[in-house]
Design an enzyme around this catalytic site. Sequence first.
Site, short mmCIF file in Angstrom:
data_model
loop_
_atom_site.label_atom_id
_atom_site.label_comp_id
_atom_site.label_asym_id
_atom_site.label_seq_id
_atom_site.Cartn_x
_atom_site.Cartn_y
_atom_site.Cartn_z
N ASP A 198 0.87 -1.16 0.00
CA ASP A 198 0.00 0.00 0.00
C ASP A 198 0.92 1.23 0.00
OD1 ASP A 198 -2.33 1.70 0.54
OD2 ASP A 198 -1.52 1.84 2.57
N MET A 199 0.36 2.38 -0.35
CA MET A 199 1.21 3.58 -0.43
C MET A 199 1.03 4.52 0.76
SD MET A 199 3.22 3.29 -3.03
CE MET A 199 3.74 4.91 -3.59
N SER A 249 -2.99 0.10 -4.11
CA SER A 249 -3.44 1.31 -3.44
C SER A 249 -4.86 1.68 -3.85
CB SER A 249 -2.49 2.47 -3.78
OG SER A 249 -2.99 3.70 -3.33
N GLY A 250 -5.49 2.49 -3.02
CA GLY A 250 -6.78 3.04 -3.39
C GLY A 250 -6.65 4.23 -4.32
N LYS A 305 -8.21 -4.96 -3.16
CA LYS A 305 -6.79 -5.22 -3.39
C LYS A 305 -6.49 -6.72 -3.46
CE LYS A 305 -5.34 -0.92 -1.18
NZ LYS A 305 -4.45 -0.28 -0.18
N ASP A 355 -1.98 -0.45 6.16
CA ASP A 355 -2.23 0.28 7.40
C ASP A 355 -3.70 0.60 7.63
OD1 ASP A 355 -2.16 2.36 5.29
OD2 ASP A 355 -2.40 3.73 6.98
N ASN A 385 -8.97 -0.62 3.96
CA ASN A 385 -9.02 -1.16 2.60
C ASN A 385 -7.87 -2.11 2.29
OD1 ASN A 385 -7.14 0.98 2.63
ND2 ASN A 385 -7.54 1.52 0.50
#
Length: 267
Positions: free
Chosen positions: A9-10, A44-45, A193, A216, A219
């Site tokens: 994730d970013m 990522s979202g 994801k 974190d 999502n």
Amino acid sequence: MPIKLIAVDMDGTFLDSRKEFNKERFAALYERMLEKDIRFVVASGNQYYQLRSFFPEIQDDIAFVAENGAFVVDRNKELSVGEMTQDTIDKVLRIFKELDAYSKLVVCGKNSAYVDKSVSDYFYQNTKRFYHRLKRVDSFSEIDDIIFKFASGFGEDEVPALLEHFTREVGDVVSPVPTGHGSIDLIIPGMHKASGIQLLQKLWGISDEETAAFGDSGNDIEMLQHVAYSFAMANASDDVKKAAKYRALSNNEEGVLAAIEQLLEME
């Protein structure tokens, strides 16, 4: 079993609070990943075009699970493109109109993201940090694009009640997920994801036991539950920590890079 796929994730995970990462340290690790035939995936979202911008040297060589799994691209090849129906779009827009929350809404499409013309310049410029392609529109109904998701930002204290409200009112057509710091995404059910990671695993012949993931926020939970080596950041929410098997240092301590160094030592 050696790791063959690492998904990150970013925001709040790979990136620090300044939206940066240690490029020199990552470049060295990426070379080692290539030597070991390990795939690096950005999950990522956020918008695909924004995610690419973080990796200018390798953006054409890696895979992206963008928009919370609605848009999956491997080395510039589109593998999966989700699309909300017009009925779903209309239903969600109606809910935001009833909440008088158009000023807090971003409609996320394949070609661009969109905000209402009434939003403040501050909101527009702040949103542009996350959406490299962003347009103001006179009306959301005029958008001619494939719509992936709806993104919204509220006060953190409002999130629990709003999640219940969205689930009750539109949970039959979208899945509301918290993405951290008061943000809520309304995504296509079944497209997250984890589904994007599964698609890439099948393409590359990589098992869950050969896959690691870092996250974190809410999502990230499906992705973390799916893989064998799941890492919650030290700054992660409690439900994310419950979903993950392992812990990493915080995003401001280069926790992902430190954990990848350890994973690369596995034989």
